[in-house]
Design an enzyme around this catalytic site. Structure first.
Site, PDB file in Angstrom:
ATOM      1  N   SER A 322       0.829  -1.204   0.000  1.00  0.00           N
ATOM      2  CA  SER A 322       0.000   0.000   0.000  1.00  0.00           C
ATOM      3  C   SER A 322       0.863   1.253   0.000  1.00  0.00           C
ATOM      4  CB  SER A 322      -0.928   0.005   1.220  1.00  0.00           C
ATOM      5  OG  SER A 322      -1.687   1.195   1.270  1.00  0.00           O
ATOM      6  N   TRP A 325       2.445   1.591  -3.407  1.00  0.00           N
ATOM      7  CA  TRP A 325       1.441   2.029  -4.383  1.00  0.00           C
ATOM      8  C   TRP A 325       1.419   3.556  -4.467  1.00  0.00           C
ATOM      9  CZ3 TRP A 325      -2.806   5.200  -3.885  1.00  0.00           C
ATOM     10  CH2 TRP A 325      -3.734   5.198  -4.937  1.00  0.00           C
ATOM     11  N   HIS A 326       1.670   4.220  -3.325  1.00  0.00           N
ATOM     12  CA  HIS A 326       1.572   5.676  -3.292  1.00  0.00           C
ATOM     13  C   HIS A 326       2.712   6.375  -4.015  1.00  0.00           C
ATOM     14  CE1 HIS A 326      -1.460   4.933  -0.163  1.00  0.00           C
ATOM     15  NE2 HIS A 326      -1.888   6.147  -0.441  1.00  0.00           N
ATOM     16  N   GLY A 327       3.857   5.736  -4.137  1.00  0.00           N
ATOM     17  CA  GLY A 327       4.925   6.413  -4.843  1.00  0.00           C
ATOM     18  C   GLY A 327       6.240   5.678  -4.795  1.00  0.00           C
ATOM     19  N   PHE A 486      -0.022  10.184  -7.607  1.00  0.00           N
ATOM     20  CA  PHE A 486       0.006   8.755  -7.300  1.00  0.00           C
ATOM     21  C   PHE A 486      -0.720   7.933  -8.355  1.00  0.00           C
ATOM     22  CE2 PHE A 486      -0.086  10.547  -2.802  1.00  0.00           C
ATOM     23  CZ  PHE A 486       1.279  10.701  -2.787  1.00  0.00           C
TER      24      PHE A 486
END
Length: 486
Positions: A322, A325-327, A486
């Site tokens: 997770s 996933w954001h960066g 993102f």
């Protein structure tokens, strides 16, 4: 095109009028209009990346059709992996290529080996993380036979590119949103009114709360070596409300806009800063992503059904993925791992589902115990946000080290300008009002949904007018939505 722009203020009424008054007699035409409007909406940013959305749409539509005709399990699995590799391949290239390349070079340099490799100047397509996961939900559900594959290419294209939630969610499941494109929509006045109400509150969150908090969070984070520990804490709090107002504000506008066109999107934020523990926070924050990882990653890995080691492993996997996933930055990975550490004690002691009800339900104020639990959860969350906001790991630890100094007891001060100080105090006052309104509306789908229960039309319109006035007077300098990156 962004929601808080003149372009969108012109675009939305035009699409609304065409949708309900020109093509309203034909479901096919309505869906086609949604596709065209969505491509215009996305192409307004950069038309070149429309080809990615179209290609992803064609791949997953074709895979779905092929899965419906295929009974051989090995071939079905090959089709599934085709979809996964194509979608994640695009995501990986545009979002993570330079990150992996730089870390690969650094790893060899650590052992004294110099490798020459050039980074690419890659533009990250807006929303690619969102629509990639949305299309994957379709293929996975069809593969698992939880959803019948569609033969309606226009409806499927509308599902993939639906403009209200295309670039920053909510990440809709195919089995929830796609069937809505098969059914004739009729205009519902009450639903449209509540949609407009939610759009208004989303704009307030973004333009008044998030954009103002962003200004001061940026000042403090970008010059963190110059400030006291107390000021750095204030900066982290400003960022906490910036990211919440920004992202939940986008979701409110997306959900409200969808309701204008007869669609229901899932709730993406459920007043997360009123959570009493971290498990409750993650049930209320970015719900569409959290539940996506739960259903398509955590549960397939075994979830919490196995022994302690499996529970620990799966928890760290889902939170770290997770974060990633954001960066493409180690700060996001540490942020995810830190939330896993927060979450694990609750999971291992089987206390992760203690707080399923609304806090202080039926009461005006929380109990002292509930208040302290909310305060502790918010403090842990704000601490984790430091990693999320920091430029790199070193910046994050320097920021935290500066907080943990004797200067933490000083009065916060980040500017010698009396004007800036006055405006920051106004922002803090607006935050207080915002928290009170959200608290009053915590039983509803969004902060001012409770107004629909008020019989006094004069009271409702007075509150709407105050919100519009606040947006007009107190809007901060325009900032791009955080989750566009993102």
């Amino acid at each position: 095109m962004i929601f808080n722009s003149i372009d969108f203020a012109i675009f939305l009424p035009i699409v609304f009028i065409l949708y309900w008054f020109v093509v309203n007699r034909s479901l096919k035409l309505q869906n086609a209009l949604v596709v065209v409007a969505s491509y215009v909406f996305y192409g307004w940013w950069d038309w070149r990346f429309l080809s990615l959305i179209l290609f992803s749409t064609l791949v997953d539509y074709s895979v779905g059709i092929a899965l419906s005709k295929q009974e051989d399990q090995a071939k079905r699995k090959a089709l599934l992996w085709t979809s996964i590799l194509v979608n994640l391949g695009f995501l990986g290239f545009f979002k993570y290529y330079n990150f992996f390349l730089d870390n690969f070079i650094s790893a060899f340099s650590f052992f004294g080996l110099e490798i020459q490799a050039n980074s690419l100047h890659i533009i990250l397509p807006v929303g690619i993380s969102f629509y990639t996961f949305q299309t994957l939900s379709y293929t996975i559900d069809v593969y698992k036979r939880k959803l019948e594959p569609t033969k309606d290419f226009i409806a499927f294209s509308a599902f993939v590119s639906f403009f209200p939630q295309l670039v920053a969610g909510p990440i809709e499941r195919a089995k929830h949103l796609l069937p809505q494109f098969y059914k004739k929509r009729t205009f519902e006045y009450d639903k449209a009114v509540d949609g407009m109400r939610q759009i208004l509150w989303g704009l307030f969150k973004k333009m008044v709360i998030a954009d103002n908090c962003a200004e001061y969070a940026n000042i403090i984070f970008n010059n963190s070596t110059e400030y006291s520990g107390s000021t750095l804490i204030l900066g982290a709090i400003f960022f906490a409300f910036q990211i919440y107002g920004d992202f939940s504000g986008y979701s409110d506008i997306a959900i409200g806009t969808s309701r204008l066109f007869g669609f229901d999107l899932m709730q993406n934020f459920n007043f997360p800063y009123f959570s009493r523990d971290i498990a409750e926070f993650w049930r209320r924050w970015h719900i569409s992503l959290s539940t996506w990882f739960r259903d398509y990653l955590y549960i397939p890995l075994g979830g919490s059904r196995g022994g302690k080691w499996m529970q620990i492993r799966n928890t760290f996997i889902i939170f770290i993925v997770s974060g990633f996933w954001h960066g493409a930055n180690w700060t996001f990975i540490v942020w995810g791992a830190l939330n896993a550490i927060y979450f694990l004690p609750l999971l291992l002691t089987k206390n992760n589902r203690n707080n399923l009800n609304i806090v202080a339900k039926g009461k005006m104020f929380p109990s002292i115990k509930e208040f302290l639990m909310i305060l502790l959860t918010f403090s842990l969350t704000v601490f984790a946000w430091i990693f999320f906001r920091a430029e790199n790991i070193t910046h994050a630890f320097d920021y935290i080290n500066a907080i943990a100094s004797s200067s933490i007891f000083e009065i916060p001060n980040f500017s010698n300008s009396s004007r800036v100080k006055f405006e920051s105090l106004i922002t803090i006052l607006l935050l207080f009002v915002f928290i009170v309104v959200e608290w009053l509306g915590r039983n509803e789908q969004h902060g001012i949904a409770f107004l629909r229960h008020k019989k006094s039309k004069g009271l409702r319109w007075s509150i709407y007018s105050v919100i519009v006035l606040a947006i007009t007077i107190f809007s901060g300098s325009s900032q791009e939505f955080i989750y566009f990156q993102f």
